[in-house]
Design an enzyme around this catalytic site. Structure first.
Site, PDB file in Angstrom:
ATOM      1  N   CYS A  51       0.866  -1.363   0.006  1.00 38.40           N
ATOM      2  CA  CYS A  51      -0.358  -0.135  -0.203  1.00 38.40           C
ATOM      3  C   CYS A  51       0.874   1.281   0.001  1.00 38.40           C
ATOM      4  O   CYS A  51       2.190   0.852  -0.367  1.00 38.40           O
ATOM      5  CB  CYS A  51      -1.306   0.199   1.254  1.00 38.40           C
ATOM      6  SG  CYS A  51      -0.104   0.184   2.874  1.00 38.40           S
ATOM      7  N   ASP A  58       1.457   5.340  13.327  1.00 38.18           N
ATOM      8  CA  ASP A  58       0.042   6.183  13.269  1.00 38.18           C
ATOM      9  C   ASP A  58      -0.234   7.844  13.501  1.00 38.18           C
ATOM     10  O   ASP A  58      -0.834   7.856  13.822  1.00 38.18           O
ATOM     11  CB  ASP A  58      -1.098   5.061  13.450  1.00 38.18           C
ATOM     12  CG  ASP A  58      -0.977   4.083  12.963  1.00 38.18           C
ATOM     13  OD1 ASP A  58      -0.294   3.673  11.307  1.00 38.18           O
ATOM     14  OD2 ASP A  58      -2.046   2.799  13.717  1.00 38.18           O
TER      15      ASP A  58
HETATM   16  C1  UD1 Z   1      -0.649  -2.845  12.346  1.00 38.62           C
HETATM   17  C2  UD1 Z   1      -2.222  -1.464  12.594  1.00 38.62           C
HETATM   18  C3  UD1 Z   1      -1.491   0.071  11.623  1.00 38.62           C
HETATM   19  C4  UD1 Z   1       0.180   0.838  12.500  1.00 38.62           C
HETATM   20  C5  UD1 Z   1       0.621  -0.604  12.837  1.00 38.62           C
HETATM   21  C6  UD1 Z   1       2.287  -0.191  13.259  1.00 38.62           C
HETATM   22  C7  UD1 Z   1      -3.991  -2.873  12.143  1.00 38.62           C
HETATM   23  C8  UD1 Z   1      -5.230  -3.513  11.923  1.00 38.62           C
HETATM   24  N1  UD1 Z   1      -3.357  -1.473  11.812  1.00 38.62           N
HETATM   25  O1  UD1 Z   1      -0.694  -3.184  11.137  1.00 38.62           O
HETATM   26  O2  UD1 Z   1      -2.019   0.667  11.672  1.00 38.62           O
HETATM   27  O3  UD1 Z   1       0.776   1.314  11.109  1.00 38.62           O
HETATM   28  O4  UD1 Z   1      -0.098  -1.669  12.940  1.00 38.62           O
HETATM   29  O5  UD1 Z   1       1.897   0.282  14.104  1.00 38.62           O
HETATM   30  O6  UD1 Z   1      -3.763  -3.105  13.194  1.00 38.62           O
HETATM   31  N2  UD1 Z   1       6.542  -6.750   8.888  1.00 38.62           N
HETATM   32  C9  UD1 Z   1       7.680  -7.651   8.352  1.00 38.62           C
HETATM   33  N3  UD1 Z   1       6.626  -8.937   8.256  1.00 38.62           N
HETATM   34  C10 UD1 Z   1       6.042  -8.555   8.500  1.00 38.62           C
HETATM   35  C11 UD1 Z   1       4.539  -7.938   9.694  1.00 38.62           C
HETATM   36  C12 UD1 Z   1       5.559  -6.416   9.881  1.00 38.62           C
HETATM   37  O7  UD1 Z   1       8.390  -7.090   8.193  1.00 38.62           O
HETATM   38  O8  UD1 Z   1       4.903 -10.258   8.355  1.00 38.62           O
HETATM   39  C13 UD1 Z   1       6.686  -5.065   8.949  1.00 38.62           C
HETATM   40  C14 UD1 Z   1       5.905  -3.924   9.070  1.00 38.62           C
HETATM   41  O9  UD1 Z   1       6.617  -3.774   7.053  1.00 38.62           O
HETATM   42  C15 UD1 Z   1       6.419  -3.004   9.306  1.00 38.62           C
HETATM   43  C16 UD1 Z   1       6.469  -3.716  10.687  1.00 38.62           C
HETATM   44  O10 UD1 Z   1       7.141  -4.897  10.960  1.00 38.62           O
HETATM   45  O11 UD1 Z   1       7.836  -2.387   8.770  1.00 38.62           O
HETATM   46  C17 UD1 Z   1       5.612  -3.722  11.665  1.00 38.62           C
HETATM   47  O12 UD1 Z   1       4.159  -3.707  11.106  1.00 38.62           O
HETATM   48  P1  UD1 Z   1       2.705  -4.525  11.534  1.00 38.62           P
HETATM   49  O13 UD1 Z   1       3.282  -4.316  13.032  1.00 38.62           O
HETATM   50  O14 UD1 Z   1       2.855  -5.999  11.565  1.00 38.62           O
HETATM   51  O15 UD1 Z   1       1.379  -3.573  10.803  1.00 38.62           O
HETATM   52  P2  UD1 Z   1       0.185  -4.129  11.158  1.00 38.62           P
HETATM   53  O16 UD1 Z   1       0.112  -5.565  12.329  1.00 38.62           O
HETATM   54  O17 UD1 Z   1      -0.189  -4.573   9.415  1.00 38.62           O
END
Ligand code: UD1
Length: 420
Positions: free
Chosen positions: A116, A307
């Site tokens: 996104c 956020d």
């Molecule tokens: C959640 C929130 C979003 C917020 C984000 C970080 C919800 C619905 N959304 O998104 O509003 O901006 O937390 O606080 O709760 N990552 C990886 N591998 C993965 C998963 C994540 O590398 O498998 C990375 C992401 O790219 C990012 C970081 O980890 O750089 C944090 O992401 P994550 O905490 O997973 O975000 P969401 O849970 O998707």
């Protein structure tokens, strides 16, 4: 499509009531898939994202009733295992049905959400965690397919390059509550929304301890029951109103908000001259006329939330002096810079950092919302700017802010919605 028109330069005053947290509501709604029994969830905000999750639950076989913030989710026979592309692609949060579907059915087919505008968003930690519980994880035609004869508890390290992951922690928790034996999640996300999810799972009869800390311990049970739960206040919405109040140098009372979830924001604002008073569920913002700039880095909770990064940048845009803003969670989350600059801000990106040279005032302009929190930053900029700001593509705002215009009108903003 509608646009928002804001006449800036006015002080805000009075009280605003904060809604239930979107990021708590989404995984908790998904957790209802873990039981055949009815669940009642209170304080569910009426947002585009929560309405999408209701549609997704219905497409998976649940029956829902949603009225005045109260959501009842009922079972009507077996649930389905497939979360389709058309729903998951509109909202990344819906990826958190993967854990509960796998936990309940031992199989799940969930569309990959894709990237996104805030950057590439991988799902490797979700896959790693569920694999550790014994699931076979493959991809097929844009879907993640998870299968397991049985799930067994495991010790899982869930830290990633950018720290912990909120939804990966949620997915692993929701699969582990119905696994055989004990699961220990190390480097779990500590966000209040994860704590809220853990509390809901406990109400459903799950054995979970440590939620809200980096080590969550789960002892699997055979089945979960229906539960009644009220969603916590949305700390990001509360933080956004705090920043609106500081940016317009107004005093505001923010109700149904918990300051303990916003300490990183409150700390930095206190250091630049803002005063706060609070009780258990009220935050009062008391502004001086002048504040000084501050540099921030975002981190997972309890660090400064990504956020609120865009909204903080909108505040710094009109704070005299230089500040440096770095997003350690989403290093590319800077789409709002160009739009703020169109309003007269002086912000440039240098590698991982945004360098903000505060200007005296912004000027109203037509601007384009690129994502949810960037849109909130444009609203803050519009409230402080001289003249009219038109914000296009406001469906992003509707994803995460309940009744935003109504709430802003009530505290004295001049804002209206117009058809484009
Ligand atoms: C959640 C929130 C979003 C917020 C984000 C970080 C919800 C619905 N959304 O998104 O509003 O901006 O937390 O606080 O709760 N990552 C990886 N591998 C993965 C998963 C994540 O590398 O498998 C990375 C992401 O790219 C990012 C970081 O980890 O750089 C944090 O992401 P994550 O905490 O997973 O975000 P969401 O849970 O998707």
């Amino acid at each position: 499509m509608d646009k928002l028109v804001i006449e800036g330069g006015r002080r805000l005053s009075g009280e605003v009531r904060i809604s239930g947290a979107k990021n708590s509501a989404l995984p908790i709604m998904a957790a209802t898939l873990l039981t055949d029994q009815p669940c009642t969830i209170h304080n569910v905000p009426k947002l585009r994202d929560t309405l999408t999750m209701i549609k997704l639950l219905e497409s998976l076989g649940k029956v829902t009733r949603y009225e005045k913030g109260k959501l009842v989710v009922l079972g009507k026979g077996p649930i389905k295992d497939t979360a389709p592309y058309d729903l998951v692609s509109t909202m990344r949060g819906s990826f958190c049905v993967l854990g509960p579907l796998l936990g309940k059915l031992r199989r799940a087919r969930v569309s990959l959400p894709g990237g996104c505008v805030i950057g590439i968003r991988p799902v490797d930690l979700h896959v790693k965690g569920l694999k550790a519980l014994g699931a076979e994880m493959t991809t097929d035609a844009g879907y993640i397919v998870a299968k397991a004869k049985r799930l067994r508890g495991a010790r899982i390290y869930l830290g990633g390059v950018f720290g912990s992951s909120v939804l990966a922690t949620a997915n692993v928790m929701m699969a582990a509550v119905l696994a055989n034996g004990e699961t220990i999640i190390e480097s779990a996300a500590c966000e209040p929304e994860i704590e809220d999810l853990g509390n809901f799972l406990v109400r459903m009869g799950a054995h979970v301890i440590g939620h809200g800390t980096p080590r969550i311990i789960i002892r699997g049970v055979k089945e979960l029951l229906g539960a009644d739960h009220s969603i916590i206040a949305d700390r990001i919405e509360a933080g956004t109103f705090i920043l609106m109040s500081v940016a317009t140098r107004s005093d505001l009372t923010i109700r149904d908000a918990y300051h303990g979830h916003l300490l990183s924001l409150i700390d930095v604002l206190e250091s630049i001259g803002v005063r706060f008073e609070y009780t258990d569920d009220v935050i009062r913002v008391i502004n001086r006329r002048t504040i000084t700039p501050a540099s921030i880095n975002t981190y997972p909770y309890p660090g400064f939330p990504t956020d609120l990064q865009a909204q903080f940048m909108a505040l710094m845009a009109t704070t005299p002096g230089v500040s440096v803003i770095t997003d350690r969670v989403y290093p590319d989350r800077f789409m709002h810079i160009a739009e703020l600059d169109r309003m007269g801000a002086n912000i440039r990106r240098e590698g991982l950092h945004a360098i903000v040279q505060g200007v005296k005032t912004l000027h109203g302009a037509p601007v384009m919302a690129s994502d949810l929190r960037a849109s909130a930053a444009l609203v803050i900029a519009g409230l402080t700017a001289k003249g009219l700001t038109e914000i296009h593509r406001i469906y992003h705002l509707e994803r995460g802010y309940e009744d935003l215009e109504k709430k802003l009108l009530n505290i004295g903003a001049k804002i209206s919605r117009k058809k484009v």
